[in-house]
Design a protein around this motif. Structure first.
Motif, mmCIF file in Angstrom:
data_model
loop_
_atom_site.group_PDB
_atom_site.id
_atom_site.type_symbol
_atom_site.label_atom_id
_atom_site.label_comp_id
_atom_site.label_asym_id
_atom_site.label_seq_id
_atom_site.Cartn_x
_atom_site.Cartn_y
_atom_site.Cartn_z
ATOM 1 N N ALA A 99 4.114 9.820 2.929
ATOM 2 C CA ALA A 99 3.750 9.800 1.513
ATOM 3 C C ALA A 99 4.920 9.362 0.644
ATOM 4 C CB ALA A 99 3.270 11.172 1.068
ATOM 5 N N LEU A 100 4.658 8.497 -0.318
ATOM 6 C CA LEU A 100 5.679 8.101 -1.293
ATOM 7 C C LEU A 100 6.042 9.275 -2.188
ATOM 8 C CD1 LEU A 100 7.228 5.719 -2.846
ATOM 9 C CD2 LEU A 100 5.258 5.778 -4.398
ATOM 10 N N GLY A 101 5.033 10.040 -2.579
ATOM 11 C CA GLY A 101 5.251 11.159 -3.487
ATOM 12 C C GLY A 101 3.970 11.943 -3.674
ATOM 13 N N ALA A 102 4.001 12.859 -4.617
ATOM 14 C CA ALA A 102 2.850 13.739 -4.814
ATOM 15 C C ALA A 102 2.659 14.069 -6.284
ATOM 16 C CB ALA A 102 3.027 15.034 -4.014
ATOM 17 N N ALA A 115 0.848 -1.195 0.000
ATOM 18 C CA ALA A 115 0.000 0.000 0.000
ATOM 19 C C ALA A 115 0.880 1.241 0.000
ATOM 20 C CB ALA A 115 -0.921 0.007 1.217
ATOM 21 N N LEU A 116 0.627 2.136 -0.930
ATOM 22 C CA LEU A 116 1.384 3.370 -1.067
ATOM 23 C C LEU A 116 0.479 4.571 -0.833
ATOM 24 C CD1 LEU A 116 3.311 2.494 -4.359
ATOM 25 C CD2 LEU A 116 4.071 2.124 -1.998
ATOM 26 N N LYS A 117 1.061 5.625 -0.277
ATOM 27 C CA LYS A 117 0.320 6.853 -0.021
ATOM 28 C C LYS A 117 0.806 7.941 -0.966
ATOM 29 C CE LYS A 117 -0.629 10.208 3.703
ATOM 30 N NZ LYS A 117 -0.334 10.551 5.116
ATOM 31 N N TYR A 134 8.698 7.137 -10.991
ATOM 32 C CA TYR A 134 9.671 8.196 -10.726
ATOM 33 C C TYR A 134 10.129 8.177 -9.264
ATOM 34 C CZ TYR A 134 11.488 12.922 -9.983
ATOM 35 O OH TYR A 134 12.265 14.001 -9.640
ATOM 36 N N ALA A 135 9.183 8.053 -8.344
ATOM 37 C CA ALA A 135 9.524 8.018 -6.922
ATOM 38 C C ALA A 135 10.405 6.815 -6.607
ATOM 39 C CB ALA A 135 8.253 7.989 -6.074
ATOM 40 N N GLY A 136 10.117 5.683 -7.245
ATOM 41 C CA GLY A 136 10.938 4.496 -7.040
ATOM 42 C C GLY A 136 12.379 4.731 -7.454
ATOM 43 N N ARG A 137 12.573 5.392 -8.598
ATOM 44 C CA ARG A 137 13.935 5.698 -9.057
ATOM 45 C C ARG A 137 14.633 6.667 -8.105
ATOM 46 N NH1 ARG A 137 11.221 6.206 -14.074
ATOM 47 N NH2 ARG A 137 11.430 8.496 -14.000
ATOM 48 N N GLU A 159 9.602 20.298 -2.924
ATOM 49 C CA GLU A 159 11.037 20.428 -3.160
ATOM 50 C C GLU A 159 11.796 20.598 -1.850
ATOM 51 O OE1 GLU A 159 11.530 22.279 -7.676
ATOM 52 O OE2 GLU A 159 11.610 23.621 -5.936
ATOM 53 N N HIS A 160 11.297 21.452 -0.973
ATOM 54 C CA HIS A 160 11.982 21.724 0.286
ATOM 55 C C HIS A 160 11.982 20.520 1.227
ATOM 56 C CE1 HIS A 160 11.264 26.326 -0.288
ATOM 57 N NE2 HIS A 160 12.285 25.869 -0.981
ATOM 58 N N ARG A 161 11.022 19.623 1.064
ATOM 59 C CA ARG A 161 10.940 18.443 1.930
ATOM 60 C C ARG A 161 11.461 17.187 1.242
ATOM 61 N NH1 ARG A 161 7.660 22.196 3.114
ATOM 62 N NH2 ARG A 161 6.899 22.606 5.231
ATOM 63 N N SER A 162 12.023 17.353 0.054
ATOM 64 C CA SER A 162 12.614 16.239 -0.702
ATOM 65 C C SER A 162 11.613 15.108 -0.915
ATOM 66 C CB SER A 162 13.876 15.712 0.006
ATOM 67 O OG SER A 162 14.865 16.721 0.084
ATOM 68 N N ILE A 163 10.349 15.470 -1.153
ATOM 69 C CA ILE A 163 9.313 14.487 -1.472
ATOM 70 C C ILE A 163 9.183 14.423 -2.996
ATOM 71 C CG2 ILE A 163 6.863 13.902 -1.292
ATOM 72 C CD1 ILE A 163 6.795 15.369 1.368
ATOM 73 N N PRO A 164 9.395 13.249 -3.594
ATOM 74 C CA PRO A 164 9.290 13.154 -5.054
ATOM 75 C C PRO A 164 7.904 13.588 -5.546
ATOM 76 C CG PRO A 164 10.291 11.174 -4.140
ATOM 77 C CD PRO A 164 9.765 11.963 -2.979
ATOM 78 N N PHE A 165 7.891 14.342 -6.629
ATOM 79 C CA PHE A 165 6.608 14.781 -7.187
ATOM 80 C C PHE A 165 6.742 14.949 -8.691
ATOM 81 C CE2 PHE A 165 8.936 18.690 -6.716
ATOM 82 C CZ PHE A 165 8.521 19.486 -7.771
#
Length: 209
Positions: A108-111, A18-20, A188-191, A131-137
């Motif tokens: 969250a995995l990404g956005a 399960a991914l968020k 993308y988030a996986g990479r 970007e500031h929280r280094s969350i892939p999007f």
């Protein structure tokens, strides 16, 4: 009976991954629409009617026909493939509800940052946040009828995105289009996370060496 079987089939199994994922962007850009179009379950929505008081703080330019707004979150679920379920959390778009973002972003995995080329500046805050929280999007341009079309490269340049940040065109109303956006984000988030693990391993090796 049939509806009960259908609901059970839509539920992820106990051993499913399960991914968020967050669905973010400016006010009226189509976040609620995207979550609703792809969700296998009846989406949870926290929409309220726009009030006269809210009109003094919410910019309705370009979305004059909008009569409701998300005040907490949207929630939906989709199975991308066997064993991979995605839980979608749509964020509120107005600045006055931004205090909810940190809670929603936890784990969250990404956005997906939805963008409307008629109000492209409205997605700057979401881009900066991730970007500031280094969350892939990735940025998904919601192609509204009658709006001027721009290529992915033009949107990327206008938003001054970091090199490699994906930009895709989509129709938030279309399930297949929305599903493709989610697949692109997961890939993308996986990479990104794999690269971070490799970078971390290299740094640790240099320290030990």
């Amino acid at each position: 009976m049939d509806s009960a079987r259908s609901d059970r089939a839509a539920r992820p199994t106990e051993d499913a991954l399960a991914l968020k994922i967050l669905v973010a962007g400016g006010f009226g850009v189509g976040k609620t629409t995207l979550v609703g179009s792809v969700s296998e379950i009846r989406p949870l929505r926290t929409e309220e009617q726009l009030s006269e008081a809210g009109q003094t703080v919410d910019d309705l330019g370009g979305v004059d026909q909008k009569t409701t707004t998300t005040v907490a979150m949207d929630f939906g679920r989709i199975t991308i493939r066997s064993g991979l379920a995605v839980y979608l959390f749509g964020t509120p778009g107005q600045d006055r509800f931004w205090f909810l973002w940190d809670e929603l972003a936890t784990g969250a995995l990404g956005a997906v940052v939805l963008a409307d080329t008629r109000r492209l500046q409205d997605c700057f805050p979401a881009v900066d946040y991730f970007e500031h929280r280094s969350i892939p999007f990735l940025v998904a341009v919601n192609c509204f009828p009658g709006s001027r079309s721009y290529g992915a490269h033009e949107v990327s340049r206008a938003l001054d995105l970091d090199k490699g940040t994906p930009v895709v065109l989509c129709d938030a109303r279309d399930k297949d289009s929305g599903k493709e956006v989610l697949i692109r984000l997961v890939e993308y988030a996986g990479r990104m996370y794999t690269q971070r693990m490799l970078d971390g391993a290299e740094e640790e090796s240099e320290v030990v060496g």
